[in-house]
Every structure is written in structure tokens, then in C-alpha cells.
Design a protein around this motif. Structure first.
Motif, PDB file in Angstrom:
ATOM      1  N   SER A 163       0.847  -1.210   0.000  1.00 10.64           N
ATOM      2  CA  SER A 163       0.000   0.000   0.000  1.00 10.64           C
ATOM      3  C   SER A 163       0.878   1.254   0.000  1.00 10.64           C
ATOM      4  O   SER A 163       0.547   2.266  -0.610  1.00 10.64           O
ATOM      5  CB  SER A 163      -1.002  -0.020   1.165  1.00 10.64           C
ATOM      6  OG  SER A 163      -0.572   0.744   2.241  1.00 10.64           O
ATOM      7  N   ILE A 164       2.046   1.191   0.673  1.00 12.15           N
ATOM      8  CA  ILE A 164       2.967   2.344   0.673  1.00 12.15           C
ATOM      9  C   ILE A 164       3.635   2.472  -0.703  1.00 12.15           C
ATOM     10  O   ILE A 164       3.803   3.581  -1.224  1.00 12.15           O
ATOM     11  CB  ILE A 164       4.025   2.191   1.798  1.00 12.15           C
ATOM     12  CG1 ILE A 164       3.343   2.269   3.165  1.00 12.15           C
ATOM     13  CG2 ILE A 164       5.105   3.262   1.677  1.00 12.15           C
ATOM     14  CD1 ILE A 164       4.236   1.958   4.350  1.00 12.15           C
ATOM     15  N   LYS A 165       3.964   1.346  -1.303  1.00 15.35           N
ATOM     16  CA  LYS A 165       4.617   1.388  -2.622  1.00 15.35           C
ATOM     17  C   LYS A 165       3.731   2.011  -3.704  1.00 15.35           C
ATOM     18  O   LYS A 165       4.212   2.551  -4.684  1.00 15.35           O
ATOM     19  CB  LYS A 165       5.033  -0.038  -3.042  1.00 15.35           C
ATOM     20  CG  LYS A 165       6.469  -0.343  -2.656  1.00 15.35           C
ATOM     21  CD  LYS A 165       6.889  -1.722  -3.071  1.00 15.35           C
ATOM     22  CE  LYS A 165       7.500  -1.776  -4.441  1.00 15.35           C
ATOM     23  NZ  LYS A 165       8.834  -1.170  -4.522  1.00 15.35           N
ATOM     24  N   GLN A 166       2.424   1.941  -3.483  1.00 19.89           N
ATOM     25  CA  GLN A 166       1.539   2.598  -4.458  1.00 19.89           C
ATOM     26  C   GLN A 166       1.736   4.115  -4.453  1.00 19.89           C
ATOM     27  O   GLN A 166       1.499   4.793  -5.439  1.00 19.89           O
ATOM     28  CB  GLN A 166       0.077   2.264  -4.155  1.00 19.89           C
ATOM     29  CG  GLN A 166      -0.267   0.867  -4.644  1.00 19.89           C
ATOM     30  CD  GLN A 166      -1.682   0.466  -4.318  1.00 19.89           C
ATOM     31  OE1 GLN A 166      -2.489   1.293  -3.890  1.00 19.89           O
ATOM     32  NE2 GLN A 166      -1.984  -0.799  -4.507  1.00 19.89           N
ATOM     33  N   VAL A 167       2.158   4.664  -3.309  1.00 20.40           N
ATOM     34  CA  VAL A 167       2.395   6.111  -3.207  1.00 20.40           C
ATOM     35  C   VAL A 167       3.882   6.426  -3.389  1.00 20.40           C
ATOM     36  O   VAL A 167       4.242   7.447  -3.971  1.00 20.40           O
ATOM     37  CB  VAL A 167       1.905   6.640  -1.823  1.00 20.40           C
ATOM     38  CG1 VAL A 167       1.964   8.162  -1.756  1.00 20.40           C
ATOM     39  CG2 VAL A 167       0.496   6.150  -1.514  1.00 20.40           C
ATOM     40  N   ILE A 168       4.756   5.560  -2.866  1.00 16.90           N
ATOM     41  CA  ILE A 168       6.212   5.775  -2.969  1.00 16.90           C
ATOM     42  C   ILE A 168       6.801   4.526  -3.650  1.00 16.90           C
ATOM     43  O   ILE A 168       7.252   3.591  -2.978  1.00 16.90           O
ATOM     44  CB  ILE A 168       6.835   5.983  -1.561  1.00 16.90           C
ATOM     45  CG1 ILE A 168       6.113   7.113  -0.808  1.00 16.90           C
ATOM     46  CG2 ILE A 168       8.337   6.271  -1.650  1.00 16.90           C
ATOM     47  CD1 ILE A 168       6.585   7.343   0.623  1.00 16.90           C
ATOM     48  N   PRO A 169       6.794   4.489  -4.993  1.00 14.91           N
ATOM     49  CA  PRO A 169       7.120   3.243  -5.706  1.00 14.91           C
ATOM     50  C   PRO A 169       8.520   2.697  -5.436  1.00 14.91           C
ATOM     51  O   PRO A 169       8.727   1.502  -5.494  1.00 14.91           O
ATOM     52  CB  PRO A 169       6.960   3.629  -7.184  1.00 14.91           C
ATOM     53  CG  PRO A 169       6.104   4.848  -7.178  1.00 14.91           C
ATOM     54  CD  PRO A 169       6.363   5.570  -5.888  1.00 14.91           C
ATOM     55  N   ASP A 170       9.512   3.565  -5.116  1.00 18.88           N
ATOM     56  CA  ASP A 170      10.863   3.021  -4.924  1.00 18.88           C
ATOM     57  C   ASP A 170      11.153   2.639  -3.470  1.00 18.88           C
ATOM     58  O   ASP A 170      12.293   2.331  -3.110  1.00 18.88           O
ATOM     59  CB  ASP A 170      11.925   3.985  -5.476  1.00 18.88           C
ATOM     60  CG  ASP A 170      11.800   5.370  -4.875  1.00 18.88           C
ATOM     61  OD1 ASP A 170      10.891   5.557  -4.032  1.00 18.88           O
ATOM     62  OD2 ASP A 170      12.605   6.256  -5.227  1.00 18.88           O
ATOM     63  N   PHE A 171      10.138   2.617  -2.621  1.00 18.94           N
ATOM     64  CA  PHE A 171      10.322   2.221  -1.211  1.00 18.94           C
ATOM     65  C   PHE A 171      10.730   0.749  -1.128  1.00 18.94           C
ATOM     66  O   PHE A 171      10.158  -0.102  -1.809  1.00 18.94           O
ATOM     67  CB  PHE A 171       9.018   2.466  -0.432  1.00 18.94           C
ATOM     68  CG  PHE A 171       9.059   1.987   0.997  1.00 18.94           C
ATOM     69  CD1 PHE A 171      10.129   2.297   1.830  1.00 18.94           C
ATOM     70  CD2 PHE A 171       8.015   1.226   1.522  1.00 18.94           C
ATOM     71  CE1 PHE A 171      10.171   1.856   3.142  1.00 18.94           C
ATOM     72  CE2 PHE A 171       8.042   0.787   2.835  1.00 18.94           C
ATOM     73  CZ  PHE A 171       9.127   1.093   3.636  1.00 18.94           C
ATOM     74  N   GLU A 172      11.740   0.476  -0.269  1.00 22.91           N
ATOM     75  CA  GLU A 172      12.243  -0.905  -0.156  1.00 22.91           C
ATOM     76  C   GLU A 172      12.098  -1.427   1.270  1.00 22.91           C
ATOM     77  O   GLU A 172      12.268  -0.667   2.234  1.00 22.91           O
ATOM     78  CB  GLU A 172      13.723  -0.946  -0.519  1.00 22.91           C
ATOM     79  CG  GLU A 172      14.005  -0.778  -1.997  1.00 22.91           C
ATOM     80  CD  GLU A 172      15.497  -0.886  -2.257  1.00 22.91           C
ATOM     81  OE1 GLU A 172      15.925  -1.945  -2.725  1.00 22.91           O
ATOM     82  OE2 GLU A 172      16.213   0.089  -1.949  1.00 22.91           O
ATOM     83  N   MET A 173      11.824  -2.723   1.390  1.00 18.31           N
ATOM     84  CA  MET A 173      11.702  -3.356   2.708  1.00 18.31           C
ATOM     85  C   MET A 173      12.376  -4.725   2.664  1.00 18.31           C
ATOM     86  O   MET A 173      12.310  -5.425   1.660  1.00 18.31           O
ATOM     87  CB  MET A 173      10.218  -3.520   3.055  1.00 18.31           C
ATOM     88  CG  MET A 173       9.977  -4.209   4.371  1.00 18.31           C
ATOM     89  SD  MET A 173       8.224  -4.230   4.827  1.00 18.31           S
ATOM     90  CE  MET A 173       7.671  -5.744   4.063  1.00 18.31           C
ATOM     91  N   GLU A 174      13.043  -5.066   3.766  1.00 18.23           N
ATOM     92  CA  GLU A 174      13.552  -6.447   3.913  1.00 18.23           C
ATOM     93  C   GLU A 174      13.144  -6.924   5.304  1.00 18.23           C
ATOM     94  O   GLU A 174      12.666  -6.131   6.118  1.00 18.23           O
ATOM     95  CB  GLU A 174      15.072  -6.489   3.729  1.00 18.23           C
ATOM     96  CG  GLU A 174      15.827  -5.716   4.780  1.00 18.23           C
ATOM     97  CD  GLU A 174      17.335  -5.687   4.523  1.00 18.23           C
ATOM     98  OE1 GLU A 174      17.771  -6.020   3.408  1.00 18.23           O
ATOM     99  OE2 GLU A 174      18.057  -5.325   5.468  1.00 18.23           O
ATOM    100  N   TYR A 175      13.351  -8.211   5.560  1.00 15.90           N
ATOM    101  CA  TYR A 175      12.918  -8.754   6.854  1.00 15.90           C
ATOM    102  C   TYR A 175      14.102  -9.009   7.778  1.00 15.90           C
ATOM    103  O   TYR A 175      15.128  -9.546   7.351  1.00 15.90           O
ATOM    104  CB  TYR A 175      12.120 -10.050   6.645  1.00 15.90           C
ATOM    105  CG  TYR A 175      10.752  -9.758   6.061  1.00 15.90           C
ATOM    106  CD1 TYR A 175       9.698  -9.379   6.881  1.00 15.90           C
ATOM    107  CD2 TYR A 175      10.539  -9.820   4.685  1.00 15.90           C
ATOM    108  CE1 TYR A 175       8.452  -9.078   6.349  1.00 15.90           C
ATOM    109  CE2 TYR A 175       9.298  -9.523   4.149  1.00 15.90           C
ATOM    110  CZ  TYR A 175       8.263  -9.159   4.987  1.00 15.90           C
ATOM    111  OH  TYR A 175       7.035  -8.843   4.467  1.00 15.90           O
ATOM    112  N   GLU A 176      13.967  -8.558   9.023  1.00 12.80           N
ATOM    113  CA  GLU A 176      14.930  -8.896  10.079  1.00 12.80           C
ATOM    114  C   GLU A 176      14.074  -9.175  11.311  1.00 12.80           C
ATOM    115  O   GLU A 176      13.741  -8.265  12.085  1.00 12.80           O
ATOM    116  CB  GLU A 176      15.880  -7.710  10.313  1.00 12.80           C
ATOM    117  CG  GLU A 176      17.093  -8.091  11.113  1.00 12.80           C
ATOM    118  CD  GLU A 176      18.087  -6.928  11.206  1.00 12.80           C
ATOM    119  OE1 GLU A 176      18.885  -6.716  10.267  1.00 12.80           O
ATOM    120  OE2 GLU A 176      18.039  -6.219  12.230  1.00 12.80           O
ATOM    121  N   ILE A 177      13.673 -10.435  11.438  1.00 14.69           N
ATOM    122  CA  ILE A 177      12.619 -10.781  12.407  1.00 14.69           C
ATOM    123  C   ILE A 177      13.119 -10.649  13.843  1.00 14.69           C
ATOM    124  O   ILE A 177      14.197 -11.132  14.186  1.00 14.69           O
ATOM    125  CB  ILE A 177      12.113 -12.236  12.172  1.00 14.69           C
ATOM    126  CG1 ILE A 177      11.749 -12.466  10.696  1.00 14.69           C
ATOM    127  CG2 ILE A 177      10.939 -12.567  13.094  1.00 14.69           C
ATOM    128  CD1 ILE A 177      10.749 -11.519  10.114  1.00 14.69           C
TER     129      ILE A 177
END
Ligand code: AKB
Length: 322
Positions: A255-269
């Protein structure tokens, strides 16, 4: 509600709820209670009275209730779930010894009391999806244990002494104003800050982990509407399931990428937060709140995302100018 005391007024919910109550009622009759080291500042300090009120100090609470002829107490003092796991005795002392102080004062001085509960009041053996209003509550966290105890104690004071206690089970709350501290659902706030700052986000919660969430304006309305509800219509009191949206990290990321397309996320649980999240429901059934006092959410994920990003962009722009 004429004269209101907010205990924990500088916390995540308190800082916004106090301002909303001051806007809705008479600002000079909404007292911001704070603890030493967390004094109110800015508009919160300037817009109405503030007093030191440590929930573990019954005399201090009673003195403020007398001084301002308080008739309604919002009891927002609590440690959030992940912090509470690290300090279980303190979580109990604030959550339950503190609540007992508030309920006793409310009984003596005829105050109504709002004490929030949480999705964390449920445990792994409650139905996961559409968790009903009345079902098994056997939480595995000290946070949940204090929340269930708080619900029972509040109902006891209502049934035994007639104290007007009311409550809602809050989902994870998302806001651009005051950051939360030490909750399991906090990732869903942090993710917006990273996105707006243009930074990569390391998500501490695993994909596929669903939790109920709510935008703060809805949560504030819930806290006020439940206290204004017609008591004749309330079959439940402590505490009502309320819901607005349920998502996992992938869904909020998209949902955030729809507004900020180059936003990146990775997982560090984070194992602690992940274990807590897995013990909580995926989504609550809030039919009783809707039927008994007309609860309705206004913000879904898409509308909340647009508003969060807009408000955070403005906030960061103002901070840069200052
Ligand atoms: C937490 O994550 O501890 C709180 C809650 C859901 O009660 N936000």
C-alpha cells in the motif's frame, strides 16, 4: 463528561486524546496527568491544566480528582507488550496496582473510568479469524495477563459497586503524531517513517503475520464515543472488540509502494515480537460494538496510507525549516 483527568497524557494515545477532549469539551476542564520525566510540552502544556499524576500513587490521584472535581478518568498508563515482557513486575504494578488505585478513587468519588484493553488480551487458543467478543482469553504475555485482569476488575467494580467502567480492545494504533514505544504492532508506524525519509525498512514481523490495526483518529473517536454511549444499550462493558483493518507486512508495504514506488523493505525478524504477534488474533469481530453503541471505523488501509504519508511529509518539511 464535564471534568476529565487523563492519566498518561504524554503517551502515544494520551497526547492526542487529551487534545481531542480539549477540543470537544471545555479545554480548562481536561487535566493532563503526567509522570516525572514525561512532562507535557508545547500545545499539550499550553492548552489546559496539567498535574503530576503517578498511577501508582493513590494520594496524588485523589488530590487531583478533588482539586478539579473530576467525574471521568481516562486511565492510559501502561507498558506496551514487548517492553512489558522485559519488565513483567512493573507491567503488573502499573497495569493492575495502578488500575486498582483508579477504581477505588472512582468508587469513592463517583467517577466514570475508561481503561483500554487490547487485541493482546487474547491468546493462541482463541479463534484466530473474526475472534468473537466473548471467547476464551488465555494470553501468553504479561501484557495480555494485565489486560484480561483489568477487564475483569473493571467489570467487578461495575457490578459490585456501580462504578461506570467502560473499555475497548484497541488494535495496533497508527499515528504520525507521537511515536509508540515498545509495542508489537509498532512496525506498522515505523514503516511509514522509513518510507517518507526514503530509507530501506527492516521489518521485525514476518510476512503472513496478520494483526488488527487502526488509524489514530478512529481510535480517539472510539475512546470518546464509548464513554458517551447510552448505558441502557450496553450489554458489555469491559471490553469491546473494535476493528478497522487487518494486514500483514506485505500488504502494508504494497500500500505504501503505491504512493512511494521506490520504497524498499527487507525482513529482520525480532523473535520476541514475532512470538507475541503469532499468539494474537488475525482479526477481531466487532459486531457487539457496532450494535451496542454504533461503533464505525472511517479509515481503511488505503485512506490511512495516503494521510500518513501526506502528514509525515509535512511534519518533516516543517522540522527542516525549524
Ligand atoms: C502493542 O503492540 O503492544 C499494542 C497493542 C496491540 O496493544 N499496540
Amino acid at each position: 463528561m464535564k471534568n476529565i483527568l487523563v492519566i498518561g497524557s504524554t503517551g502515544q494515545i494520551g497526547s492526542e486524546l487529551t487534545m481531542k477532549l480539549r477540543a470537544n469539551y471545555n479545554a480548562s476542564s481536561v487535566v493532563a496527568g503526567y509522570i516525572k520525566g514525561a512532562e507535557p510540552t508545547g500545545r499539550l502544556a499550553e492548552s489546559g491544566p496539567h498535574e503530576e499524576v503517578d498511577i501508582t500513587n493513590a494520594q496524588q490521584i485523589a488530590a487531583v480528582v478533588d482539586k478539579y472535581k473530576i467525574d471521568t478518568i481516562y486511565n492510559l498508563a501502561a507498558l506496551l507488550s514487548a517492553v512489558a515482557e522485559r519488565k513483567p513486575q512493573l507491567a503488573w504494578h502499573i497495569g493492575i496496582d495502578g488500575l486498582l488505585n483508579v477504581l477505588e478513587i472512582a468508587r469513592e468519588k463517583h467517577c466514570a473510568v475508561f481503561t483500554p484493553s487490547s487485541i493482546g488480551s487474547f491468546g493462541p487458543n482463541a479463534p484466530k479469524d473474526g475472534t468473537p467478543q466473548d471467547t476464551i482469553q488465555q494470553p501468553k504475555t504479561i501484557y495480555g495477563v494485565t489486560k484480561v485482569t483489568g477487564e475483569l476488575l473493571s467489570n467487578y467494580y461495575f457490578e459490585r459497586f456501580g462504578v461506570d467502567t467502560r473499555s475497548v480492545r484497541f488494535p495496533g494504533l497508527i499515528s504520525y503524531v507521537t511515536p509508540p514505544g515498545g509495542g508489537t504492532t509498532d512496525y506498522a508506524v515505523d514503516i511509514y517513517y522509513y518510507a517518507v525519509r526514503g530509507e530501506k525498512f527492516k521489518c521485525p514481523i514476518a510476512p503472513g503475520t496478520f494483526m488488527d490495526m487502526m488509524y489514530m483518529p478512529d481510535a480517539l473517536r472510539a475512546a470518546i464515543e464509548i464513554m458517551e454511549a447510552d448505558p441502557e444499550k450496553l450489554h458489555h462493558r469491559n471490553s469491546f472488540n473494535i476493528a478497522a483493518m487487518s494486514f500483514d507486512p506485505e500488504i502494508i508495504y504494497q500500500s505504501i509502494k503505491q504512493v512511494i514506488p521506490d520504497f524498499e523493505m527487507e525482513y529482520e525478524i525480532d523473535p520476541l515480537r514475532q512470538a507475541i504477534a503469532e499468539s494474537w488474533p488475525n482479526s477481531l469481530d466487532d459486531t457487539c460494538a457496532r450494535m451496542e453503541w454504533g461503533w464505525e471505523h472511517r479509515y481503511d488501509l488505503q485512506v490511512m496510507t495516503a494521510d500518513m504519508i501526506d502528514k509525515l511529509r509535512r511534519k518533516f518539511a516543517t522540522n527542516q525549516q525549524a
